[in-house]
Design a protein around this motif. Structure first.
Motif, PDB file in Angstrom:
ATOM      1  N   LEU A 148       6.634  -8.895  35.109  1.00  0.00           N
ATOM      2  CA  LEU A 148       5.895 -10.145  34.977  1.00  0.00           C
ATOM      3  C   LEU A 148       6.200 -11.118  36.114  1.00  0.00           C
ATOM      4  N   CYS A 149       7.312 -10.917  36.799  1.00  0.00           N
ATOM      5  CA  CYS A 149       7.646 -11.761  37.949  1.00  0.00           C
ATOM      6  C   CYS A 149       6.801 -11.424  39.169  1.00  0.00           C
ATOM      7  N   LYS A 150       6.272 -10.231  39.218  1.00  0.00           N
ATOM      8  CA  LYS A 150       5.527  -9.791  40.389  1.00  0.00           C
ATOM      9  C   LYS A 150       4.210 -10.545  40.511  1.00  0.00           C
ATOM     10  N   LEU A 151       3.704 -10.576  41.734  1.00  0.00           N
ATOM     11  CA  LEU A 151       2.482 -11.301  42.039  1.00  0.00           C
ATOM     12  C   LEU A 151       1.313 -10.776  41.213  1.00  0.00           C
ATOM     13  N   ARG A 152       0.670 -11.684  40.477  1.00  0.00           N
ATOM     14  CA  ARG A 152      -0.506 -11.349  39.679  1.00  0.00           C
ATOM     15  C   ARG A 152      -1.608 -12.334  40.080  1.00  0.00           C
ATOM     16  N   TYR A 153      -2.585 -11.817  40.797  1.00  0.00           N
ATOM     17  CA  TYR A 153      -3.596 -12.679  41.416  1.00  0.00           C
ATOM     18  C   TYR A 153      -4.471 -13.412  40.402  1.00  0.00           C
ATOM     19  N   ASP A 154      -4.740 -12.761  39.282  1.00  0.00           N
ATOM     20  CA  ASP A 154      -5.678 -13.350  38.332  1.00  0.00           C
ATOM     21  C   ASP A 154      -5.094 -14.546  37.567  1.00  0.00           C
ATOM     22  N   GLU A 155      -3.800 -14.769  37.692  1.00  0.00           N
ATOM     23  CA  GLU A 155      -3.161 -15.859  36.949  1.00  0.00           C
ATOM     24  C   GLU A 155      -3.761 -17.218  37.285  1.00  0.00           C
ATOM     25  N   VAL A 156      -4.080 -17.428  38.546  1.00  0.00           N
ATOM     26  CA  VAL A 156      -4.590 -18.736  38.967  1.00  0.00           C
ATOM     27  C   VAL A 156      -5.929 -18.606  39.688  1.00  0.00           C
ATOM     28  N   GLY A 157      -6.722 -17.621  39.270  1.00  0.00           N
ATOM     29  CA  GLY A 157      -8.066 -17.479  39.810  1.00  0.00           C
ATOM     30  C   GLY A 157      -8.142 -16.911  41.210  1.00  0.00           C
ATOM     31  N   LEU A 158      -7.138 -16.131  41.609  1.00  0.00           N
ATOM     32  CA  LEU A 158      -7.129 -15.524  42.938  1.00  0.00           C
ATOM     33  C   LEU A 158      -7.747 -14.131  42.902  1.00  0.00           C
ATOM     34  N   LYS A 159      -8.414 -13.784  43.975  1.00  0.00           N
ATOM     35  CA  LYS A 159      -8.976 -12.439  44.102  1.00  0.00           C
ATOM     36  C   LYS A 159      -7.900 -11.460  44.559  1.00  0.00           C
ATOM     37  N   GLU A 160      -8.134 -10.187  44.277  1.00  0.00           N
ATOM     38  CA  GLU A 160      -7.276  -9.152  44.842  1.00  0.00           C
ATOM     39  C   GLU A 160      -7.431  -9.179  46.372  1.00  0.00           C
ATOM     40  N   PRO A 161      -6.409  -8.750  47.123  1.00  0.00           N
ATOM     41  CA  PRO A 161      -6.453  -8.851  48.587  1.00  0.00           C
ATOM     42  C   PRO A 161      -7.698  -8.236  49.231  1.00  0.00           C
ATOM     43  N   LEU A 162      -8.101  -7.052  48.790  1.00  0.00           N
ATOM     44  CA  LEU A 162      -9.252  -6.411  49.417  1.00  0.00           C
ATOM     45  C   LEU A 162     -10.533  -7.194  49.152  1.00  0.00           C
TER      46      LEU A 162
END
Length: 239
Positions: A105-119
Motif C-alpha cells: 500500500l506504500c507503493k505508488l498508486r496513480y489512481d489515488e489522486v486522479g493520476l493516469k498510468e505512465p503510458l
C-alpha cells in the motif's frame, strides 16, 4: 519495571539508533520521523485488532523485533506515506495487515489522486494539440513531466527512447503529489521567484548604468580599471 512497548523503538540501543538514522542532523530527524510513524502504525493496529495484535506479537520482545524490522523495511517510504498506507489497510484489509500488506500500500498508486498510468500520460503528452499550461491536461503532472522531458524529444523520438525519460520525470512528480505537494502552488512559487530575480537583475543593471554615467560625467573611463581607480583617488584626495 517493563518499558512501554509503544516507545520501544525510541528506547533501542544507541548503536541501533545511530545506524538507523545516520550521522547528520537531517538524517537524525528523518530517522526519528520514521520511528514516530512505526509507533503510530502499531498503535493503530492494536486499537483496531486488539486480539489479533496480541496473537501476532505475544511478548514485549516480539514487539521490539517487529518494530525494528518494519522500520528497516519501510525506510524507503516517507513517514506520511507509511501512515496513509496503514490507515488504508484498516479500511480495506479483510485480515490483520502484515508488513507485506503495508509495503504494497506504500507503493505508488496513480489512481489515488486522479493520476493516469505512465503510458497513458505519455500518450496524452505526445498527442496534445497544445504545449501550454492552459491546455486542459488530465493532471498538471502530465504537463510538467512533458515539459521536463522536452517537447521536441516527445514528438521526434521513438517511444522506446522517449518514454523511459518521460516515465522517470512523471513518477517523480506523482510521488510529490502523493506526498501532498501542490504542484500548482509550486509553479506559482517558481514564477514569483523568477519575477523576483528579474526585478533584482534589472535593479542591479540600473545601478551599474548609473555608476557608469556618473564616472563618464567626471571624465573617468569606466572600462579602464586602472584609470578609473587613479581618477577616483584624485577626487578623494582633492576632497
Amino acid at each position: 519495571m517493563t518499558s512501554d512497548p509503544h516507545s520501544v523503538v525510541q528506547q533501542a540501543p544507541a548503536a541501533y539508533d545511530q545506524a538507523a538514522s545516520g550521522s547528520t542532523s537531517q538524517q537524525g530527524r528523518s530517522g526519528a520521523d520514521h520511528v514516530d510513524a512505526i509507533n503510530a502504525v502499531f498503535t493503530l493496529l492494536e486499537d483496531a485488532y486488539p486480539l489479533k495484535f496480541k496473537r501476532a506479537f505475544q511478548t514485549h520482545e516480539d514487539i521490539i523485533r517487529a518494530k525494528r524490522v518494519w522500520k528497516n523495511s519501510l525506510q524507503e517510504f516517507s513517514p506520511r506515506r507509511i501512515l496513509m498506507a496503514a490507515k488504508k489497510a484498516l479500511d480495506t484489509a479483510k485480515f490483520f495487515p502484515d508488513l507485506s500488506d503495508i509495503r504494497e500500500l506504500c507503493k505508488l498508486r496513480y489512481d489515488e489522486v486522479g493520476l493516469k498510468e505512465p503510458l497513458q500520460a505519455y500518450y496524452e503528452a505526445c498527442y496534445a494539440p497544445q504545449q501550454s499550461r492552459d491546455y486542459p491536461w488530465s493532471h498538471i503532472a502530465v504537463y510538467l513531466a512533458a515539459r521536463e522531458t522536452g517537447w521536441m524529444l516527445l514528438r521526434s523520438e521513438e517511444q522506446r527512447v522517449a518514454f523511459p525519460v518521460f516515465e522517470r520525470n512523471y513518477e517523480i512528480l506523482c510521488n510529490r503529489v502523493l506526498e501532498g505537494e501542490d504542484l500548482e502552488a509550486s509553479i506559482l512559487k517558481g514564477i514569483e521567484d523568477s519575477r523576483s530575480k528579474e526585478v533584482t537583475r534589472l535593479a542591479e543593471e540600473a545601478a551599474q548604468q548609473h555608476q557608469r554615467e556618473t564616472m563618464i560625467s567626471q571624465g573617468i573611463d569606466p572600462d579602464n580599471g586602472a584609470s578609473a581607480r587613479d581618477r577616483l583617488k584624485k577626487v578623494f584626495e582633492q576632497g
